[in-house]
Design an enzyme around this catalytic site. Structure first.
Site, PDB file in Angstrom:
ATOM      1  N   HIS A  41      -3.856   1.033   7.993  1.00 34.99           N
ATOM      2  CA  HIS A  41      -2.526   1.652   7.919  1.00 34.99           C
ATOM      3  C   HIS A  41      -2.537   2.841   6.951  1.00 34.99           C
ATOM      4  O   HIS A  41      -2.031   3.920   7.272  1.00 34.99           O
ATOM      5  CB  HIS A  41      -1.519   0.580   7.464  1.00 34.99           C
ATOM      6  CG  HIS A  41      -0.110   1.051   7.312  1.00 34.99           C
ATOM      7  ND1 HIS A  41       0.908   0.634   8.136  1.00 34.99           N
ATOM      8  CD2 HIS A  41       0.448   1.904   6.419  1.00 34.99           C
ATOM      9  CE1 HIS A  41       2.044   1.235   7.754  1.00 34.99           C
ATOM     10  NE2 HIS A  41       1.789   1.996   6.710  1.00 34.99           N
ATOM     11  N   GLU A  42      -3.141   2.627   5.776  1.00 27.21           N
ATOM     12  CA  GLU A  42      -3.110   3.685   4.756  1.00 27.21           C
ATOM     13  C   GLU A  42      -4.024   4.856   5.132  1.00 27.21           C
ATOM     14  O   GLU A  42      -3.662   6.013   4.911  1.00 27.21           O
ATOM     15  CB  GLU A  42      -3.485   3.136   3.376  1.00 27.21           C
ATOM     16  CG  GLU A  42      -2.569   2.028   2.845  1.00 27.21           C
ATOM     17  CD  GLU A  42      -1.090   2.354   2.899  1.00 27.21           C
ATOM     18  OE1 GLU A  42      -0.715   3.531   2.847  1.00 27.21           O
ATOM     19  OE2 GLU A  42      -0.292   1.398   3.012  1.00 27.21           O
ATOM     20  N   GLN A  47       2.853   9.956   1.340  1.00 28.81           N
ATOM     21  CA  GLN A  47       4.155   9.290   1.272  1.00 28.81           C
ATOM     22  C   GLN A  47       4.951   9.698   0.033  1.00 28.81           C
ATOM     23  O   GLN A  47       6.151   9.453  -0.046  1.00 28.81           O
ATOM     24  CB  GLN A  47       3.985   7.762   1.290  1.00 28.81           C
ATOM     25  CG  GLN A  47       3.482   7.249   2.634  1.00 28.81           C
ATOM     26  CD  GLN A  47       3.385   5.745   2.634  1.00 28.81           C
ATOM     27  OE1 GLN A  47       2.402   5.187   2.161  1.00 28.81           O
ATOM     28  NE2 GLN A  47       4.413   5.070   3.127  1.00 28.81           N
ATOM     29  N   CYS A  99       6.355  -0.184   6.932  1.00 20.29           N
ATOM     30  CA  CYS A  99       5.906   0.985   6.182  1.00 20.29           C
ATOM     31  C   CYS A  99       7.008   1.389   5.216  1.00 20.29           C
ATOM     32  O   CYS A  99       8.176   1.423   5.603  1.00 20.29           O
ATOM     33  CB  CYS A  99       5.618   2.126   7.160  1.00 20.29           C
ATOM     34  SG  CYS A  99       5.079   3.643   6.360  1.00 20.29           S
ATOM     35  N   LEU A 100       6.640   1.710   3.993  1.00 17.17           N
ATOM     36  CA  LEU A 100       7.642   2.122   3.005  1.00 17.17           C
ATOM     37  C   LEU A 100       8.344   3.405   3.434  1.00 17.17           C
ATOM     38  O   LEU A 100       9.436   3.699   2.957  1.00 17.17           O
ATOM     39  CB  LEU A 100       7.000   2.295   1.628  1.00 17.17           C
ATOM     40  CG  LEU A 100       6.484   0.998   0.979  1.00 17.17           C
ATOM     41  CD1 LEU A 100       5.770   1.318  -0.326  1.00 17.17           C
ATOM     42  CD2 LEU A 100       7.607  -0.001   0.748  1.00 17.17           C
ATOM     43  N   HIS A 134      -2.316   7.149   7.437  1.00 18.26           N
ATOM     44  CA  HIS A 134      -1.389   8.086   6.785  1.00 18.26           C
ATOM     45  C   HIS A 134      -2.093   9.396   6.415  1.00 18.26           C
ATOM     46  O   HIS A 134      -1.491  10.463   6.468  1.00 18.26           O
ATOM     47  CB  HIS A 134      -0.822   7.481   5.492  1.00 18.26           C
ATOM     48  CG  HIS A 134       0.418   6.652   5.676  1.00 18.26           C
ATOM     49  ND1 HIS A 134       1.591   7.164   6.169  1.00 18.26           N
ATOM     50  CD2 HIS A 134       0.675   5.347   5.403  1.00 18.26           C
ATOM     51  CE1 HIS A 134       2.517   6.202   6.193  1.00 18.26           C
ATOM     52  NE2 HIS A 134       1.986   5.084   5.736  1.00 18.26           N
ATOM     53  N   GLY A 175       0.831  -1.195   0.000  1.00 19.04           N
ATOM     54  CA  GLY A 175       0.000   0.000   0.000  1.00 19.04           C
ATOM     55  C   GLY A 175       0.864   1.242   0.000  1.00 19.04           C
ATOM     56  O   GLY A 175       2.048   1.195   0.365  1.00 19.04           O
TER      57      GLY A 175
HETATM   58 ZN    ZN Z   1       2.931   3.290   5.603  1.00 23.89          ZN
END
Ligand code: ZN
Length: 165
Positions: free
Chosen positions: A132-133, A51, A90-91, A136, A46
């Protein structure tokens, strides 16, 4: 389509509240295409617009079950139930993971790329990814919910890479 730079923890853009999308312009379509490409390039499940430095309520998700990518504009969680505890990454926090408890089931409303109102129900990894997304979009990172140490992800083999969102 183009890859975009993924912002990492410490970048203030990750702590801001994103604005709803009113209209899907050609620029937003390009952003969405770039987000999908960037997510796949990073082997993520995701990616949220902040991000890549854009404060709009857009997320893309693919849990690699054959149904992705799921593009969610202005997502809103309607219902949750149960719970699951597991490692989450997380990226924007590369190479790290920590235990986080999330609902095991999530029902969410969102708009697709044609601004049609849609609903999705997800369990397990999909439920985790949606939570999670959407976090953000309100400026929250999973580390705020971590229940144990933030640890390094050890890659045993290439095909066992931890999923990061
Ligand atoms: Zn993330």
């Amino acid at each position: 389509m183009a890859l975009r730079n993924i912002r990492v923890q410490g970048d203030p853009v990750l702590n801001k509240v994103c604005k709803p999308v009113k209209e899907v312009t050609p620029r937003i379509r390009e952003l969405i295409d770039d987000m999908i490409e960037t997510m796949y390039d990073a082997n993520g499940v995701g990616l949220a617009a902040p991000q890549v430095g854009i404060l709009k309520r857009i997320v893309v998700i693919d849990i690699y079950d054959g149904n992705g990518p799921l593009v969610m504009i202005n997502p809103e969680i309607l219902e949750t139930s149960g719970e699951q505890t597991g490692d989450e990454g997380c990226l924007s926090i590369p190479g790290k993971a920590a235990q986080v408890t999330r609902p095991n089931y999530v029902k969410a409303r969102f708009f697709d790329e044609d601004m049609n109102e849609c609903e999705v129900e997800g369990e397990e990894l999909l439920a985790r990814a949606i939570c999670h997304e959407t976090d953000h979009l309100d400026g929250h990172l999973y580390v705020e919910k971590a229940e144990g140490p933030i640890h390094d992800v050890v890659y045993v083999e290439e095909d066992e890479e931890e999923e990061e969102a």
